[in-house]
Design an enzyme around this catalytic site. Structure first.
Site, PDB file in Angstrom:
ATOM      1  N   HIS A  11      23.284  59.294  -0.586  1.00 55.95           N
ATOM      2  CA  HIS A  11      22.119  58.659  -1.216  1.00 55.95           C
ATOM      3  C   HIS A  11      21.735  59.371  -2.522  1.00 55.95           C
ATOM      4  CE1 HIS A  11      19.575  62.074  -0.119  1.00 55.95           C
ATOM      5  NE2 HIS A  11      20.225  62.073   1.038  1.00 55.95           N
ATOM      6  N   GLU A  99      20.754  61.164   8.836  1.00 56.34           N
ATOM      7  CA  GLU A  99      21.049  62.564   8.556  1.00 56.34           C
ATOM      8  C   GLU A  99      20.804  63.426   9.789  1.00 56.34           C
ATOM      9  OE1 GLU A  99      22.699  64.775   7.396  1.00 56.34           O
ATOM     10  OE2 GLU A  99      21.995  65.234   5.369  1.00 56.34           O
TER      11      GLU A  99
END
Length: 229
Positions: A11, A99
């Site tokens: 990201h 994550e």
């Protein structure tokens, strides 16, 4: 039908990347992109489009549900539209691509580098488990492995697109790579994270029907002395 290309994209820059104090008031999943992060996502879209080498590339997206990953997906689409139009793409949001969880105490991560991160470096990333509901990298490895079961089932579809883009997080990408290529713990420990909106490119080789990593890995020395020689 296996895709010709698999791209693993981290990201763009989040508010947490820019300032660790924001973790005190904002859950990890809700951290948005910064202005720079939005720009990075658009540029990443342009770069990925060029590598697919197709006027109207069919694409399957798999995206982490964390806000910064979803915003990165939208930026990638904007990057595509700056060059041409992508008429055929599918979007699948998968929580297994989130994550590594550091725990849920919502305290600031400021100073972690001198405390928890330093201790983790000395212990070894793969086996170290964060407290207060956190995960070890071994936990993330397991859920990435489960995600790959979905991925391979999708590959069996006759109309599966030629390109796959997985938008996720730095540590998750490293563990995906470890699982995909059956690498050792020591190899994993020697890899560094991608920078924000950098990607890894796995390309299908027609002679072997296997994937080759086309992107050089960022390497660093092991930070502990407990590796298996």
């Amino acid at each position: 039908m296996k895709p010709e290309n698999i791209f693993l994209l981290r990201h763009g820059q989040s508010t947490g990347n820019a300032n660790k104090k924001v973790y005190k008031d904002t859950p990890d999943y809700a951290l948005p992109l910064t202005e720079l992060g939005h720009t990075q996502a658009i540029i990443a879209g342009e770069e990925l489009f060029e590598k697919m080498n197709d006027v109207y590339p069919p694409i399957q997206f798999y995206v982490s549900p964390f806000w910064r990953a979803r915003q990165t997906f939208l930026g990638v689409l904007q990057g595509f539209s700056n060059i041409s139009s992508v008429k055929t793409y599918s979007y699948y949001e998968d929580p297994r691509l989130r994550e590594q969880e550091w725990g849920q105490n919502m305290e600031s991560r400021e100073g972690y580098k001198d405390k928890i991160e330093e201790y983790r470096d000395g212990y070894g990333h793969f086996y170290y488990r964060f407290r207060d509901g956190g995960e070890s990298c071994a936990d993330v490895f397991d859920r990435v492995s489960d995600f790959m079961n979905t991925l391979h089932r999708d590959f069996e579809k006759n109309d599966y697109p030629k390109n796959t883009i997985i938008i996720t997080h730095g540590m998750t990408i490293r563990l995906f790579l470890m699982r995909w290529f059956h690498c050792s713990v020591e190899e994993f420990e020697s890899w560094g994270n991608l920078l924000n909106c950098q990607h890894l490119h796995l390309k299908l080789q027609t002679d072997t029907n296997k994937y080759k990593l086309m992107t050089p890995l960022k390497l660093h020395k092991l930070r502990h002395n407990f590796q298996f020689n």
